[in-house]
Design an enzyme around this catalytic site. Structure first.
Site, mmCIF file in Angstrom:
data_model
loop_
_atom_site.group_PDB
_atom_site.id
_atom_site.type_symbol
_atom_site.label_atom_id
_atom_site.label_comp_id
_atom_site.label_asym_id
_atom_site.label_seq_id
_atom_site.Cartn_x
_atom_site.Cartn_y
_atom_site.Cartn_z
ATOM 1 N N SER A 194 0.911 -1.217 0.159
ATOM 2 C CA SER A 194 -0.020 0.085 -0.124
ATOM 3 C C SER A 194 0.880 1.369 -0.019
ATOM 4 O O SER A 194 0.595 2.143 -0.635
ATOM 5 C CB SER A 194 -0.853 0.035 1.204
ATOM 6 O OG SER A 194 -0.412 -0.096 2.354
ATOM 7 N N HIS B 246 -2.247 -8.733 1.951
ATOM 8 C CA HIS B 246 -1.617 -7.504 2.542
ATOM 9 C C HIS B 246 -2.856 -7.270 3.742
ATOM 10 O O HIS B 246 -3.261 -8.046 4.576
ATOM 11 C CB HIS B 246 -1.730 -6.496 1.611
ATOM 12 C CG HIS B 246 -0.800 -5.074 1.890
ATOM 13 N ND1 HIS B 246 -0.248 -4.947 3.171
ATOM 14 C CD2 HIS B 246 -0.794 -3.958 1.475
ATOM 15 C CE1 HIS B 246 0.264 -3.810 3.330
ATOM 16 N NE2 HIS B 246 -0.032 -3.156 2.303
ATOM 17 N N HIS C 24 5.545 -12.886 7.002
ATOM 18 C CA HIS C 24 5.625 -11.473 6.750
ATOM 19 C C HIS C 24 7.091 -11.408 5.790
ATOM 20 O O HIS C 24 7.801 -12.355 5.705
ATOM 21 C CB HIS C 24 6.198 -10.715 7.759
ATOM 22 C CG HIS C 24 5.868 -9.116 7.499
ATOM 23 N ND1 HIS C 24 7.044 -8.446 6.979
ATOM 24 C CD2 HIS C 24 4.767 -8.515 7.639
ATOM 25 C CE1 HIS C 24 6.417 -7.251 6.787
ATOM 26 N NE2 HIS C 24 5.092 -7.259 7.272
ATOM 27 N N ARG D 84 3.571 -5.014 16.438
ATOM 28 C CA ARG D 84 2.000 -4.550 16.424
ATOM 29 C C ARG D 84 0.994 -5.456 17.053
ATOM 30 O O ARG D 84 0.218 -5.268 17.651
ATOM 31 C CB ARG D 84 1.845 -4.191 15.083
ATOM 32 C CG ARG D 84 3.065 -3.038 14.494
ATOM 33 C CD ARG D 84 2.669 -2.778 12.881
ATOM 34 N NE ARG D 84 2.912 -3.948 12.143
ATOM 35 C CZ ARG D 84 2.474 -4.036 10.938
ATOM 36 N NH1 ARG D 84 2.038 -3.148 10.003
ATOM 37 N NH2 ARG D 84 2.821 -5.110 10.257
ATOM 38 N N ASP E 275 -1.970 -8.204 11.746
ATOM 39 C CA ASP E 275 -3.320 -8.829 11.396
ATOM 40 C C ASP E 275 -3.843 -9.849 12.135
ATOM 41 O O ASP E 275 -5.144 -10.398 12.208
ATOM 42 C CB ASP E 275 -3.722 -9.083 9.857
ATOM 43 C CG ASP E 275 -3.425 -7.879 8.919
ATOM 44 O OD1 ASP E 275 -3.668 -6.868 9.350
ATOM 45 O OD2 ASP E 275 -2.845 -7.957 8.197
HETATM 46 N N1 CMX Z 1 0.639 -19.814 5.894
HETATM 47 C C1 CMX Z 1 0.959 -20.772 4.809
HETATM 48 N N2 CMX Z 1 2.056 -20.727 3.901
HETATM 49 C C2 CMX Z 1 2.953 -19.628 3.795
HETATM 50 C C3 CMX Z 1 2.575 -18.602 5.182
HETATM 51 C C4 CMX Z 1 1.327 -18.807 5.841
HETATM 52 N N3 CMX Z 1 0.822 -17.554 6.735
HETATM 53 N N4 CMX Z 1 3.363 -17.494 4.984
HETATM 54 C C5 CMX Z 1 4.172 -17.824 3.983
HETATM 55 N N5 CMX Z 1 3.825 -19.042 3.465
HETATM 56 C C6 CMX Z 1 4.511 -19.802 2.255
HETATM 57 C C7 CMX Z 1 4.204 -19.058 0.939
HETATM 58 O O1 CMX Z 1 2.987 -18.953 0.436
HETATM 59 C C8 CMX Z 1 5.456 -19.438 0.132
HETATM 60 O O2 CMX Z 1 4.807 -20.726 -0.385
HETATM 61 P P1 CMX Z 1 5.234 -21.365 -1.813
HETATM 62 O O3 CMX Z 1 6.803 -21.518 -1.915
HETATM 63 O O4 CMX Z 1 4.804 -22.598 -1.789
HETATM 64 O O5 CMX Z 1 4.580 -20.105 -2.806
HETATM 65 C C9 CMX Z 1 6.577 -19.951 1.052
HETATM 66 O O6 CMX Z 1 5.813 -19.901 2.583
HETATM 67 C C10 CMX Z 1 7.533 -18.885 1.386
HETATM 68 O O7 CMX Z 1 6.888 -17.480 1.704
HETATM 69 P P2 CMX Z 1 7.745 -16.356 2.324
HETATM 70 O O8 CMX Z 1 9.056 -16.043 1.481
HETATM 71 O O9 CMX Z 1 7.792 -16.915 3.881
HETATM 72 O O10 CMX Z 1 6.605 -15.064 2.460
HETATM 73 P P3 CMX Z 1 6.481 -14.036 1.580
HETATM 74 O O11 CMX Z 1 7.348 -12.960 1.663
HETATM 75 O O12 CMX Z 1 6.273 -14.304 -0.090
HETATM 76 O O13 CMX Z 1 5.019 -13.596 1.714
HETATM 77 C C11 CMX Z 1 3.198 -13.062 3.062
HETATM 78 C C12 CMX Z 1 4.628 -13.154 2.907
HETATM 79 C C13 CMX Z 1 2.832 -12.179 4.092
HETATM 80 C C14 CMX Z 1 2.239 -12.593 1.884
HETATM 81 C C15 CMX Z 1 2.705 -14.467 3.539
HETATM 82 O O14 CMX Z 1 3.387 -14.845 4.644
HETATM 83 C C16 CMX Z 1 1.299 -14.696 3.583
HETATM 84 O O15 CMX Z 1 0.741 -15.170 2.658
HETATM 85 N N6 CMX Z 1 0.756 -14.644 4.927
HETATM 86 C C17 CMX Z 1 -0.623 -14.728 5.119
HETATM 87 C C18 CMX Z 1 -1.403 -13.560 4.606
HETATM 88 C C19 CMX Z 1 -1.051 -12.415 5.581
HETATM 89 O O16 CMX Z 1 -1.298 -12.511 6.770
HETATM 90 N N7 CMX Z 1 -0.870 -11.044 5.236
HETATM 91 C C20 CMX Z 1 -0.613 -9.914 5.957
HETATM 92 C C21 CMX Z 1 0.838 -9.464 6.033
HETATM 93 C C22 CMX Z 1 0.800 -8.293 6.598
HETATM 94 C C23 CMX Z 1 0.117 -7.101 6.108
HETATM 95 O O17 CMX Z 1 0.778 -6.664 5.111
HETATM 96 O O18 CMX Z 1 -1.128 -6.515 6.541
#
Ligand code: CMX
Length: 448
Positions: A241, A271, A318, A327, A373
């Site tokens: 964002s 996000h 994250h 947070r 979150d």
């Molecule tokens: N549950 C399951 N799998 C997860 C995970 C979770 N909470 N977090 C990461 N992973 C997985 C990824 O999907 C990825 O899988 P693939 O290799 O199969 O595609 C792998 O672990 C590696 O990911 P990462 O490098 O650890 O994380 P990213 O930097 O790519 O993604 C984020 C970060 C936040 C998108 C991811 O952790 C996620 O999807 N979390 C759940 C959604 C969430 O809570 N988002 C809010 C973030 C905070 C905000 O911006 O408000």
């Protein structure tokens, strides 16, 4: 010039001159190497923009102008508004780098109270949408509809010297922040309470009035709103964002259009929408298990079934953080003080025990810990704000403080149009071909 604007002008013009001198003398200094994994993997960690208002450390989390959340809880003025920091104080800090006085915060509250003038066509634009339209869609459309009020757009059309861009950007920022709680609560009351709109209370602070217009009374909920709107405000510039607002603003789109774009980015489930997804997921879990007080084993099974179905656990993980999000911890501390016996809060704490080892065991998740979150929805549910489809709008009202104060800085520092470089997969295949290096080697041999 008002006192905040004056202070901002003095500080930003000094830094702009310094930055120009740094660029002239050290512009060729290398600060980063980019790997192929970063090019393919969403540009993780590549340093490529200036963001004055906050800095994110993977271990220690967010620092606003050098201050952690616990420090801000101590240092930001509270006036007669209880124990939580007031978002007005954080905004002042982000814009100036200085902790404001009580009097300065009161002045800012007063400014935002008086700048909250919203033309009727903005409400008409919201009313034209089907009531079931997602709250974030309504919010983004309302912000775009309000663009008719942009001081920057008007002055730019009249012919504006680039050294003065910051001035109308500051005016738009102040006006927008003043108006957002009213827009957000109008959407909330329309969508979930049959349009039973609650008028403003001019005697309250920015967050207190927001809580009042939502229709949830009680000092504890107001305290929660002050904390909530403070901690969600900024998370350095690389998050989606913030970066979207920054990118759109760099084209000299005005703050209304840039913020609306940023809010569309916040509305994605990876996000800001994750705060809605957490409560949706928790509700589904409680329904599936048939209890409000699940055991550790029941939660473990549910987490495993979510992962087995190819979905993420919302609120966990994250892109930058590598420890529990401060947070999250700030909200946990609030809950421990204000509502430690709440069923939903206790479910969140149990999930916090269960999820990290499971995610860690997958061997691919870089951060198994909760983010902001994971906790926010449970506190809102506890105080009666159960309509989770609205939660991301709350995040969006707060996020405006950070991204708009950063936008003031971007224009004051004269930062240019953002324009990184893309590559095709063919280019990548070329780079990794063994013979890609051959011409250079052959050339070197010839020179010998
Ligand atoms: N549950 C399951 N799998 C997860 C995970 C979770 N909470 N977090 C990461 N992973 C997985 C990824 O999907 C990825 O899988 P693939 O290799 O199969 O595609 C792998 O672990 C590696 O990911 P990462 O490098 O650890 O994380 P990213 O930097 O790519 O993604 C984020 C970060 C936040 C998108 C991811 O952790 C996620 O999807 N979390 C759940 C959604 C969430 O809570 N988002 C809010 C973030 C905070 C905000 O911006 O408000």
């Amino acid at each position: 010039m008002d006192p905040l604007k004056q202070k901002f002008f003095e500080k930003s013009s000094k830094l702009r001159d310094e930055l120009r001198a740094i660029l002239k003398k050290h512009g060729t200094k290398k600060v980063d190497d980019v790997t192929l994994a970063q090019v393919i993997g969403g540009a993780r960690g590549i340093k490529m923009m200036i963001w004055e208002t906050s800095r994110l450390d993977p271990v220690h989390g967010i620092h606003f102008r050098g201050y952690s959340i616990p420090e801000l809880k101590e240092l930001l003025p509270k006036g007669d508004c209880g124990k939580q920091p007031r978002p007005e104080g954080l905004f002042w800090l982000m814009l100036t780098g200085d902790i404001p006085t009580d009097e300065e915060v009161r002045w800012l509250t007063d400014q935002w109270t008086h700048r909250c003038v919203i033309p009727q066509h903005v409400f008409d634009a919201i009313d034209a949408l089907p009531v079931e339209t997602h709250a974030m869609t309504q919010y983004s459309i309302a912000i775009s509809a309000m663009q008719t009020e942009s001081v920057f757009a008007k002055r730019y059309n009249e012919g504006l010297n680039k050294n003065e861009y910051w001035d109308p950007i500051y005016e738009d920022t102040m006006n927008l922040i003043a108006r957002l709680p009213r827009i957000a609560t109008y959407i909330y009351r329309r969508k979930y309470h049959g349009g039973d709109d609650i008028p403003r209370d001019f005697s309250q602070d920015w967050a207190g009035n927001f809580a009042h217009m939502l229709g949830i009374e009680g000092e504890d909920f107001k305290s929660l709103m002050r904390l909530y709107l403070t901690i969600h405000a900024d998370h350095e510039g690389g998050n989606a964002s913030a970066h979207t607002t920054h990118l759109v603003g760099s084209t000299l789109s005005d703050p209304y259009l840039a913020l609306a774009a940023g809010m569309n980015s916040l509305a994605g489930p990876l996000h800001g929408l994750a705060n809605q997804e957490v409560i949706h997921w928790i509700n589904n879990m409680l329904d599936a298990i048939g209890t409000k007080t699940p055991t550790t084993e029941q939660i473990t099974n549910y987490v495993n079934s979510t992962l087995a179905s190819g979905r993420v656990i919302p609120g966990y993980g994250h892109a930058v953080l590598r420890r529990p999000d401060p947070r999250f911890m700030a909200q946990k501390a609030f809950a421990e003080e204000y509502c430690k016996d709440s069923d939903i809060v206790n479910v969140i704490w149990k999930v916090f025990e269960v999820v990290p080892p499971i995610l860690e065991s997958l061997g691919k998740v870089k951060n198994p810990w909760p983010n902001v979150d994971a906790h926010s929805g449970a506190l809102l549910v506890h105080y009666g704000l159960k309509e989770y489809g609205f939660y991301t709008v709350l995040f969006g009202v707060s996020r405006a403080l950070g991204v708009l104060s950063a936008m003031c800085w971007s224009r004051a520092l004269g930062l240019p149009l953002e324009r990184p470089k893309s590559v095709t997969t063919d280019s990548i295949k070329e780079w990794i071909k063994p013979e890609a290096k051959a011409p250079a080697k052959a050339k070197a041999k010839k020179q010998k």
